[in-house]
Design a protein around this motif. Structure first.
Motif, PDB file in Angstrom:
ATOM      1  N   HIS A  57       0.829  -1.210   0.000  1.00 52.28           N
ATOM      2  CA  HIS A  57       0.000   0.000   0.000  1.00 52.28           C
ATOM      3  C   HIS A  57       0.859   1.254   0.000  1.00 52.28           C
ATOM      4  O   HIS A  57       0.571   2.210  -0.740  1.00 52.28           O
ATOM      5  CB  HIS A  57      -0.906  -0.009   1.236  1.00 52.28           C
ATOM      6  N   LEU A  58       1.907   1.261   0.801  1.00 54.32           N
ATOM      7  CA  LEU A  58       2.791   2.423   0.869  1.00 54.32           C
ATOM      8  C   LEU A  58       3.510   2.628  -0.455  1.00 54.32           C
ATOM      9  O   LEU A  58       3.644   3.761  -0.934  1.00 54.32           O
ATOM     10  CB  LEU A  58       3.803   2.242   1.999  1.00 54.32           C
ATOM     11  N   TYR A  59       3.954   1.528  -1.054  1.00 56.81           N
ATOM     12  CA  TYR A  59       4.615   1.643  -2.355  1.00 56.81           C
ATOM     13  C   TYR A  59       3.647   2.159  -3.412  1.00 56.81           C
ATOM     14  O   TYR A  59       4.022   2.981  -4.259  1.00 56.81           O
ATOM     15  CB  TYR A  59       5.175   0.283  -2.789  1.00 56.81           C
ATOM     16  N   HIS A  60       2.412   1.683  -3.364  1.00 59.25           N
ATOM     17  CA  HIS A  60       1.400   2.115  -4.343  1.00 59.25           C
ATOM     18  C   HIS A  60       1.157   3.619  -4.243  1.00 59.25           C
ATOM     19  O   HIS A  60       1.038   4.304  -5.266  1.00 59.25           O
ATOM     20  CB  HIS A  60       0.098   1.353  -4.108  1.00 59.25           C
ATOM     21  N   ILE A  61       1.107   4.135  -3.029  1.00 58.48           N
ATOM     22  CA  ILE A  61       0.917   5.576  -2.841  1.00 58.48           C
ATOM     23  C   ILE A  61       2.076   6.356  -3.458  1.00 58.48           C
ATOM     24  O   ILE A  61       1.884   7.351  -4.166  1.00 58.48           O
ATOM     25  CB  ILE A  61       0.783   5.914  -1.342  1.00 58.48           C
ATOM     26  N   GLY A  62       3.295   5.894  -3.185  1.00 58.28           N
ATOM     27  CA  GLY A  62       4.464   6.579  -3.721  1.00 58.28           C
ATOM     28  C   GLY A  62       4.550   6.505  -5.227  1.00 58.28           C
ATOM     29  O   GLY A  62       4.851   7.496  -5.900  1.00 58.28           O
ATOM     30  N   ALA A  63       4.284   5.308  -5.784  1.00 63.91           N
ATOM     31  CA  ALA A  63       4.441   5.111  -7.226  1.00 63.91           C
ATOM     32  C   ALA A  63       3.354   5.818  -8.024  1.00 63.91           C
ATOM     33  O   ALA A  63       3.641   6.472  -9.036  1.00 63.91           O
ATOM     34  CB  ALA A  63       4.437   3.616  -7.539  1.00 63.91           C
TER      35      ALA A  63
ATOM     36  N   VAL B 285      -3.794   6.120 -15.738  1.00 65.49           N
ATOM     37  CA  VAL B 285      -4.977   5.569 -16.407  1.00 65.49           C
ATOM     38  C   VAL B 285      -4.963   4.044 -16.423  1.00 65.49           C
ATOM     39  O   VAL B 285      -5.895   3.392 -15.943  1.00 65.49           O
ATOM     40  CB  VAL B 285      -5.090   6.122 -17.847  1.00 65.49           C
ATOM     41  N   THR B 286      -3.892   3.465 -16.983  1.00 65.66           N
ATOM     42  CA  THR B 286      -3.839   2.003 -17.100  1.00 65.66           C
ATOM     43  C   THR B 286      -3.893   1.330 -15.733  1.00 65.66           C
ATOM     44  O   THR B 286      -4.587   0.332 -15.551  1.00 65.66           O
ATOM     45  CB  THR B 286      -2.565   1.575 -17.845  1.00 65.66           C
ATOM     46  N   ASN B 287      -3.155   1.866 -14.761  1.00 63.23           N
ATOM     47  CA  ASN B 287      -3.177   1.283 -13.414  1.00 63.23           C
ATOM     48  C   ASN B 287      -4.560   1.345 -12.783  1.00 63.23           C
ATOM     49  O   ASN B 287      -4.926   0.483 -11.975  1.00 63.23           O
ATOM     50  CB  ASN B 287      -2.167   2.006 -12.516  1.00 63.23           C
ATOM     51  N   ALA B 288      -5.332   2.384 -13.150  1.00 65.41           N
ATOM     52  CA  ALA B 288      -6.679   2.522 -12.598  1.00 65.41           C
ATOM     53  C   ALA B 288      -7.670   1.594 -13.288  1.00 65.41           C
ATOM     54  O   ALA B 288      -8.639   1.134 -12.673  1.00 65.41           O
ATOM     55  CB  ALA B 288      -7.146   3.972 -12.717  1.00 65.41           C
ATOM     56  N   VAL B 289      -7.442   1.318 -14.567  1.00 69.14           N
ATOM     57  CA  VAL B 289      -8.361   0.477 -15.345  1.00 69.14           C
ATOM     58  C   VAL B 289      -8.031  -1.000 -15.170  1.00 69.14           C
ATOM     59  O   VAL B 289      -8.901  -1.832 -14.899  1.00 69.14           O
ATOM     60  CB  VAL B 289      -8.316   0.872 -16.835  1.00 69.14           C
ATOM     61  N   VAL B 290      -6.750  -1.334 -15.346  1.00 66.55           N
ATOM     62  CA  VAL B 290      -6.313  -2.738 -15.211  1.00 66.55           C
ATOM     63  C   VAL B 290      -5.806  -2.922 -13.779  1.00 66.55           C
ATOM     64  O   VAL B 290      -4.602  -2.897 -13.518  1.00 66.55           O
ATOM     65  CB  VAL B 290      -5.214  -3.076 -16.235  1.00 66.55           C
ATOM     66  N   THR B 291      -6.721  -3.100 -12.864  1.00 63.31           N
ATOM     67  CA  THR B 291      -6.376  -3.094 -11.441  1.00 63.31           C
ATOM     68  C   THR B 291      -5.584  -4.319 -11.000  1.00 63.31           C
ATOM     69  O   THR B 291      -4.905  -4.279  -9.968  1.00 63.31           O
ATOM     70  CB  THR B 291      -7.654  -2.995 -10.596  1.00 63.31           C
ATOM     71  N   ASP B 292      -5.659  -5.414 -11.754  1.00 62.24           N
ATOM     72  CA  ASP B 292      -4.966  -6.637 -11.342  1.00 62.24           C
ATOM     73  C   ASP B 292      -3.553  -6.732 -11.915  1.00 62.24           C
ATOM     74  O   ASP B 292      -2.867  -7.737 -11.718  1.00 62.24           O
ATOM     75  CB  ASP B 292      -5.771  -7.868 -11.759  1.00 62.24           C
ATOM     76  N   PHE B 293      -3.108  -5.693 -12.614  1.00 63.72           N
ATOM     77  CA  PHE B 293      -1.761  -5.731 -13.204  1.00 63.72           C
ATOM     78  C   PHE B 293      -0.747  -5.155 -12.235  1.00 63.72           C
ATOM     79  O   PHE B 293      -0.966  -4.089 -11.647  1.00 63.72           O
ATOM     80  CB  PHE B 293      -1.728  -4.939 -14.516  1.00 63.72           C
ATOM     81  N   ASP B 294       0.371  -5.855 -12.060  1.00 63.83           N
ATOM     82  CA  ASP B 294       1.457  -5.403 -11.205  1.00 63.83           C
ATOM     83  C   ASP B 294       2.753  -5.489 -12.005  1.00 63.83           C
ATOM     84  O   ASP B 294       3.245  -6.591 -12.277  1.00 63.83           O
ATOM     85  CB  ASP B 294       1.549  -6.258  -9.944  1.00 63.83           C
ATOM     86  N   TYR B 295       3.285  -4.342 -12.395  1.00 63.24           N
ATOM     87  CA  TYR B 295       4.481  -4.355 -13.231  1.00 63.24           C
ATOM     88  C   TYR B 295       5.710  -4.880 -12.494  1.00 63.24           C
ATOM     89  O   TYR B 295       6.707  -5.260 -13.114  1.00 63.24           O
ATOM     90  CB  TYR B 295       4.771  -2.955 -13.802  1.00 63.24           C
ATOM     91  N   ARG B 296       5.635  -4.934 -11.167  1.00 62.83           N
ATOM     92  CA  ARG B 296       6.786  -5.430 -10.414  1.00 62.83           C
ATOM     93  C   ARG B 296       6.933  -6.947 -10.511  1.00 62.83           C
ATOM     94  O   ARG B 296       7.988  -7.488 -10.177  1.00 62.83           O
ATOM     95  CB  ARG B 296       6.682  -5.005  -8.953  1.00 62.83           C
TER      96      ARG B 296
END
Length: 224
Positions: free
Chosen positions: A83-89, A145-156
């Motif tokens: 969650h913290l990483y998501h906020i920063g990224a 945009v993409t991160n908000a639409v494709v919520t199950d994608f994690d580039y890491r």
């Protein structure tokens, strides 16, 4: 074969051109190792656009380093939760990305609309401007945009793992199969700018003015 070229051959080719190109450029064109400033033609837009771009490109760069090169479990071991990483990224990275995009829009608009600046611009100058503008736009689009639409994608778990595999010479093109198109375009154009780097004004990024710290003052005297 297309995936092997895009995610194995092309990245290595761009890195090879980046390294060899810089050596070649430095050996034959040290006097051209410059940004060729056009400040004397137009100053206001250049100053604002440059400040926006250079102010944001540094945190964006380090954000890419953390997100792409440092494994997620390493960050978790240091106390950086998902969650913290998501906020920063997404939020902090997105803000700096938008600022960088605004800077590139202003610099590109200035280069193509100011007649004197355009006349002094080479083909490589204009190419770099538009390519950086496009890369920045795709990065912001993918982040917000993409991160908000494709919520199950994690580039890491895909892009980051694939990129690190390049460094150990064991690339796996299959890791990029299900990556959203916006991220793929951002990655490919990012490698492309590395290949173009040695032949453009971008080489000035390596000319850090460390000598300014200990340099004597320049004294100007009025000519009577």
């Amino acid at each position: 074969m297309i995936d092997q070229f895009l995610w194995v051959i092309f990245p290595y080719l761009c890195v090879a051109v980046f390294v060899i190109g810089h050596i070649w450029r430095y050996r034959i064109d040290q006097f051209g190792w410059t940004a060729k400033s056009s400040e004397f033609i137009e100053k206001k837009q250049l100053m604002i656009g440059s400040i926006l771009f250079h102010f944001s490109v540094i945190p964006v760069f380090f954000g890419h380093i953390v997100g792409l090169l440092i494994p997620a479990h390493w960050l978790e071991a240091l106390g950086v939760t998902e969650h913290l990483y998501h906020i920063g990224a997404v939020y902090i990275g997105g803000i700096f990305g938008v600022v960088m995009l605004l800077g590139m829009i202003m610099l590109t608009f200035r280069r193509v609309t100011k007649q004197a600046v355009r006349r002094l611009s080479s083909a490589s100058d204009i190419t770099v401007n538009f390519l950086l503008l496009f890369i920045t736009f795709m990065g912001v689009y993918a982040t917000l945009v993409t991160n908000a639409v494709v919520t199950d994608f994690d580039y890491r778990t895909s892009i980051s793992v694939w990129l690190r595999s390049l460094f150990v010479f064991s690339p796996d093109a299959n890791l990029m199969t299900d990556v959203p198109l916006s991220f793929k375009i951002h990655v490919l154009t990012g490698f492309l700018i590395f290949a173009l780097w040695p032949a453009t004004r971008l080489v000035h990024a390596w000319s850090l003015p460390f000598n300014y710290v200990g340099r004597s003052y320049i004294i100007y005297r009025k000519n009577k």
